[in-house]
Write a protein that holds these residues in place. Sequence first.
Motif, mmCIF file in Angstrom:
data_model
loop_
_atom_site.group_PDB
_atom_site.id
_atom_site.type_symbol
_atom_site.label_atom_id
_atom_site.label_comp_id
_atom_site.label_asym_id
_atom_site.label_seq_id
_atom_site.Cartn_x
_atom_site.Cartn_y
_atom_site.Cartn_z
ATOM 1 N N SER A 2 62.537 -101.621 -6.912
ATOM 2 C CA SER A 2 63.704 -101.288 -7.728
ATOM 3 C C SER A 2 63.754 -99.781 -7.962
ATOM 4 N N ASP A 3 64.897 -99.314 -8.423
ATOM 5 C CA ASP A 3 65.040 -97.889 -8.722
ATOM 6 C C ASP A 3 64.071 -97.460 -9.818
ATOM 7 N N ALA A 4 63.878 -98.342 -10.811
ATOM 8 C CA ALA A 4 62.955 -98.020 -11.910
ATOM 9 C C ALA A 4 61.520 -97.909 -11.391
ATOM 10 N N GLU A 5 61.122 -98.818 -10.492
ATOM 11 C CA GLU A 5 59.772 -98.759 -9.914
ATOM 12 C C GLU A 5 59.600 -97.507 -9.062
ATOM 13 N N LYS A 6 60.635 -97.159 -8.303
ATOM 14 C CA LYS A 6 60.565 -95.960 -7.475
ATOM 15 C C LYS A 6 60.430 -94.720 -8.357
ATOM 16 N N GLN A 7 61.149 -94.684 -9.478
ATOM 17 C CA GLN A 7 61.054 -93.543 -10.393
ATOM 18 C C GLN A 7 59.670 -93.456 -11.027
ATOM 19 N N ARG A 8 59.093 -94.599 -11.399
ATOM 20 C CA ARG A 8 57.725 -94.597 -11.955
ATOM 21 C C ARG A 8 56.734 -94.079 -10.922
ATOM 22 N N SER A 9 56.881 -94.502 -9.676
ATOM 23 C CA SER A 9 56.000 -94.009 -8.606
ATOM 24 C C SER A 9 56.186 -92.514 -8.405
ATOM 25 N N HIS A 10 57.431 -92.076 -8.417
ATOM 26 C CA HIS A 10 57.751 -90.656 -8.259
ATOM 27 C C HIS A 10 57.069 -89.836 -9.370
ATOM 28 N N ASN A 11 57.170 -90.319 -10.604
ATOM 29 C CA ASN A 11 56.556 -89.626 -11.738
ATOM 30 C C ASN A 11 55.031 -89.621 -11.643
ATOM 31 N N ARG A 12 54.433 -90.699 -11.150
ATOM 32 C CA ARG A 12 52.970 -90.718 -10.961
ATOM 33 C C ARG A 12 52.554 -89.664 -9.948
ATOM 34 N N ILE A 13 53.332 -89.513 -8.883
ATOM 35 C CA ILE A 13 53.033 -88.491 -7.872
ATOM 36 C C ILE A 13 53.152 -87.101 -8.499
ATOM 37 N N LEU A 14 54.217 -86.876 -9.259
ATOM 38 C CA LEU A 14 54.408 -85.571 -9.897
ATOM 39 C C LEU A 14 53.290 -85.259 -10.888
ATOM 40 N N ASP A 15 52.902 -86.256 -11.694
ATOM 41 C CA ASP A 15 51.806 -86.057 -12.652
ATOM 42 C C ASP A 15 50.512 -85.696 -11.927
ATOM 43 N N ALA A 16 50.192 -86.434 -10.873
ATOM 44 C CA ALA A 16 48.964 -86.178 -10.113
ATOM 45 C C ALA A 16 49.008 -84.806 -9.456
ATOM 46 N N ALA A 17 50.129 -84.474 -8.841
ATOM 47 C CA ALA A 17 50.256 -83.185 -8.158
ATOM 48 C C ALA A 17 50.184 -82.030 -9.147
ATOM 49 N N ALA A 18 50.877 -82.158 -10.268
ATOM 50 C CA ALA A 18 50.868 -81.082 -11.269
ATOM 51 C C ALA A 18 49.444 -80.820 -11.752
ATOM 52 N N GLN A 19 48.684 -81.873 -11.988
ATOM 53 C CA GLN A 19 47.305 -81.701 -12.443
ATOM 54 C C GLN A 19 46.435 -81.104 -11.338
ATOM 55 N N LEU A 20 46.489 -81.676 -10.148
ATOM 56 C CA LEU A 20 45.618 -81.216 -9.060
ATOM 57 C C LEU A 20 45.944 -79.797 -8.609
ATOM 58 N N PHE A 21 47.218 -79.449 -8.512
ATOM 59 C CA PHE A 21 47.590 -78.096 -8.101
ATOM 60 C C PHE A 21 47.101 -77.071 -9.129
ATOM 61 N N ARG A 22 47.203 -77.409 -10.418
ATOM 62 C CA ARG A 22 46.728 -76.487 -11.450
ATOM 63 C C ARG A 22 45.201 -76.415 -11.466
#
Length: 192
Positions: A2-22
Amino acid sequence: MSDAEKQRSHNRILDAAAQLFRQNGIGSTSVADVMKTAGMTHGGFYRHFDSKEDLVAAAFRHAVDDVVSDLEKETSPRGRDRERENYIKKYLSQAHAKDGGQGCPLAAMGTELARTGGAPQQAGAAASARMAALLQKGSETGMEQGLASMALLLGAVTLARLAETVEDSDLALAAGRTGLELLQDHWPMDKL
């Protein structure tokens, strides 16, 4: 999915990337590292982003949004001043100096964004302007005072992170606080 599941996955990727890149740097963090931290397979990455460069820019913007959200929510001048002071206090703390993975994305990623160019560099430039506007003390001080405040914050936390002892790190943070007090009390500089 669903769109909501895709958005949750998208946000998990962003959270992980933001932490790891920093935490580890852009160049030292692979897409596979990000996806593993997000609890997803590497193949799912391209459902969300066209390239690592797109991810870097999006993760950086996501991190900036997270860091400045309290400051931007406040609309009254008195409330904005209070939130700015809280932001500066947290910024110039040992907790922030020790935890680059959750701290200021400009301090952690700024030089890499400048070298990367393209969308990541544009995101960094936009964040710099956004932060300068939020850090200026009163509308009469102008953008230059906000940029000067940001430069002091970035420099102080960078020096604190480079310090070999807690005492030297504390000294760098204290110098940043002193510099900001002087800057805010004597802006524009013709008051000196």
